[in-house]
Design a protein around this motif. Structure first.
Motif, short mmCIF file in Angstrom:
data_model
loop_
_atom_site.label_atom_id
_atom_site.label_comp_id
_atom_site.label_asym_id
_atom_site.label_seq_id
_atom_site.Cartn_x
_atom_site.Cartn_y
_atom_site.Cartn_z
N GLU A 192 42.08 55.94 17.86
CA GLU A 192 41.14 54.81 17.79
C GLU A 192 41.53 53.82 16.70
O GLU A 192 41.41 52.60 16.87
N TYR A 195 41.83 61.99 17.77
CA TYR A 195 41.18 60.85 18.43
C TYR A 195 40.87 59.73 17.44
O TYR A 195 40.95 58.55 17.77
N ALA A 232 43.02 57.33 24.52
CA ALA A 232 41.97 56.46 23.99
C ALA A 232 42.20 55.05 24.54
O ALA A 232 43.33 54.57 24.54
N TYR A 280 37.23 57.62 25.52
CA TYR A 280 38.08 58.78 25.26
C TYR A 280 38.24 59.61 26.53
O TYR A 280 37.31 59.73 27.33
#
Length: 681
Positions: free
Chosen positions: A514, A510, A594, A538
């Motif tokens: 990002e 993640y 994301a 998320y």
């Protein structure tokens, strides 16, 4: 402080809408001009000319965002570039086979949808990556270039590359792109690992082919538009709306036009969300009625998003605001089928020739003609009096149809509205049932050129008790352009059981997503877009082991750090959706998502203007509605009392639309200028 203007332009099938808003949230100017299908940028230039003539200083525009239906129309009309496709050896028929599902499960004789790229323009190349990302067979570079040479000889001007498992290892696609660009720099080229790197071979390949198919045309359009607006002294960087309700630079939109396909309807939903939040209303159903169709969407504090939208015959896997088209629009043509039953739509008169009353050559009656015949529309006040309607032409068209039905022109007009409303209801009710909502708990928020005129009829049919008409409803999609933020979606296919996840694996993946998102936002903002802050949302596509369908579950940072909490979240969400769950079962994390959002500076809210209202002095008009003659008050929006309801029938005339409040509803105006109608107690 210097006044800052935001310009939003939405190019629809019938009209191109333009709206300018200042930094106090005031609408400085709003206008509609006919769209020009052959040269959509010309309609924008016409709008800029009108704004300039009205005294707007175009040099003061700091933000220029526009949306266009060019991409979606190109797909639907199948008039895009001659497109070729490169695939892994053995997968030539991926666009032909699709998902092996019938489009209409009740019709065993339905025709198969023609592939976007014909089979003779699909070339196979020896190469192979495994699902793990390891290379089984290197890319055959000579075979690749020979295949591209053959496609170019056949007239291909756009090329899509989609190799097996490129979502996990894009090396072969990247190498192929480098080789092809060096050999054929003129080709419009895109690869699946850059467009949407998600497992699901058909959808990923199709999204890439769609991008190539419309990209060349979109690129030349943006080039003509950029060159044209330079002559007006516009300093603002040109931005484009996206299907997910966000915005990006026009340069990026030219490279990835597949992200803009559903941007028009999405812009309206984003504006509706903004309006509803201001008014303190959390549950809203949008009702966007234009010239061709009605688009509806659900807002429960936030708009609903989907990865299962369709454009024409094609599914779109890239996330978009969840909008569904139902029923007919203001330009939808009324006709009789082979057994003499009255139908309305889906054929539309469009902007040219338009409804019969436009006096542009149209001879078939439309819903607009029906409203004019009933007296709800006034011939000399359409578009603020800038465009005259011809009642005698509407009556003649309705009369020709009515003769075959045994009805007068006025009775035919009422029948057309009844059939159009019934069509909407027939599609609206099962749609709400599939989404698991009771529409009577929601507010119907209507916009579009014809939405405010038909919304109360729809609400009456469905049982919705409250209708909200925002300021400038006919240009609300253009307003959505001015209140949208930078927004983009990123995905990573994981396909791992929660039992096999390594410690910290979710957090690391993640973080990588990002970082991609923040880099994207920073690059887009370099064009002069000012941001207040950036945040990231998320989610993950999760399923039970052994199942074939996923649920997208929103995740918090704590759940990402502790997969067991994410797993429990999925069990609860599954229980809410299906009424059952299996807490003892293991779950599979299929894809991680994301969404990066760059927030533009917010605008303060302006107080609406108020005009004196004396009910005894209100203009009145005789109309026919529900087969009865009635007396309706004719008002301006500012004459509607604040928080003091008055009873319909009422006609509210505005430049960009006409609002019709039928008997049985009361109406008042709130502090933000919204017209709110409620069922009479």
């Amino acid at each position: 402080m210097r006044t800052m203007y935001r310009l939003g332009i939405d190019i629809g099938g019938t009209f191109t809408d333009a709206l300018i808003m200042d930094n106090h949230g005031r609408v400085i100017a709003a206008l509609k001009t006919p769209s020009i299908a052959a040269a959509p940028e010309q309609a924008i230039f016409n709008a800029l000319d009108q704004l300039k003539e009205s005294g707007i200083d175009l040099h003061e525009i700091d933000l220029f965002v526009h949306g266009t239906t060019l991409g979606v129309n190109t797909l639907i009309e199948r008039n895009g570039a001659v497109t070729g496709l490169l695939v892994t050896k053995g997968f030539r028929d991926i666009l032909e086979i699709r998902r092996l599902r019938l489009e209409d499960t009740t019709n065993l004789y339905g025709d198969k949808t023609d592939a976007l790229v014909p089979r003779h323009l699909v070339k196979e190349v020896h190469e192979r990556a495994l699902a793990s990302g390891s290379i089984l067979q290197p890319l055959d570079q000579e075979e690749l270039l020979q295949a591209v040479d053959e496609l170019v000889e056949e007239g291909v001007t756009a090329l899509a590359i989609s190799f097996l498992h490129a979502y996990v290892n894009p090396d072969h696609e990247q190498l192929a792109e480098e080789l092809i660009r060096e050999r054929h720099p003129h080709l419009f080229l895109c690869r699946s690992s850059a467009i949407w790197p998600q497992q699901r071979e058909f959808e990923r390949t199709l999204a890439t082919a769609m991008n190539a198919y419309v990209g060349e045309r979109m690129g030349s359009y943006f080039l003509r538009l950029q060159e044209g607006i330079g002559a007006y002294g516009l300093k603002a960087n040109l931005l484009s709306t996206m299907s997910n309700g966000g915005i990006m630079t026009a340069a990026r939109a030219a490279e990835e036009p597949v992200r803009t396909l559903l941007s028009g309807p999405a812009s309206g939903v984003i504006a509706a969300t903004h309006i509803a939040e201001q008014a303190g209303i959390h549950q809203v159903i949008t009702f966007d009625m234009g010239g061709t169709s009605v688009d509806v969407a659900l807002i429960d504090k936030e708009p609903a998003y989907s990865t299962e939208n369709k454009v024409g015959d094609f599914p779109v896997i890239i996330p978009a605001v969840d909008v569904t088209a139902i029923g007919a629009g203001g330009g939808s043509i009324a006709w009789l089928d082979s057994v003499g039953v009255l139908k309305v739509g889906p054929r539309s008169a469009g902007a040219n020739p338009g409804p019969a009353s436009y006096h542009r050559g149209g001879e078939e009656p439309t819903t607009t003609d029906a409203y004019l015949q009933l007296g709800i529309l006034q011939a000399d006040r359409f578009l603020g009096g800038q465009m005259r309607l011809y009642p005698e032409l509407a009556e003649r068209a309705l009369g020709n149809l009515g003769e075959r039905l045994g009805l007068s022109p006025t009775q035919t007009a009422q029948a057309i509205l009844d059939v159009a409303t019934a069509n909407m209801y027939a599609q609206f009710s099962p749609l709400m049932a599939r989404k698991g909502v009771d529409p009577r708990d929601f507010t119907l928020l209507a916009y579009g050129g014809a939405g405010p005129m038909h919304a109360f009829l729809m609400a009456r049919e469905v049982g919705i008790r409250r209708v909200l008409i925002p300021p400038s409803p006919g240009t609300l999609c253009a307003m959505g352009c001015t209140v949208a933020n930078l927004r983009n979606d990123f995905v990573h296919t994981l396909h791992k059981s929660s039992q096999t996840l390594e410690p910290g694996e979710l957090s690391n993946l993640y973080t990588r997503l990002e970082d991609q998102g923040r880099s994207w936002v920073e690059e887009e903002a370099r064009g002069g877009v000012k941001l207040e802050h950036i945040y990231c949302l998320y989610s993950a596509d999760i399923r039970y082991e052994g199942q074939a369908f996923d649920l997208e579950v929103a995740l918090t940072s704590e759940e990402i750090a502790d997969p067991e909490k994410a797993r429990n979240n999925f069990h609860m969400y599954y229980q809410n959706v299906f009424g059952i769950s299996q807490p003892e079962a293991d779950v599979m994390f299929v894809s991680l998502r994301a969404t990066i959002v760059g927030i533009l500076p917010t605008q303060s809210t302006a107080s609406p203007a108020e005009l004196p209202f004396d009910e005894s002095e209100a203009e009145e008009r005789i109309i026919t509605f529900d087969h009865e003659q009635r007396t309706a008050k004719v008002l301006k929006r500012g004459q509607i009392p604040l928080d003091s309801p008055i009873l319909g029938p009422i006609i509210v005339e505005e430049y960009d639309t006409t609002i019709f409040i039928p008997p049985g509803f009361t109406v008042y105006r709130d502090g933000y200028g919204n017209v709110i109608g409620e069922v009479e107690q």
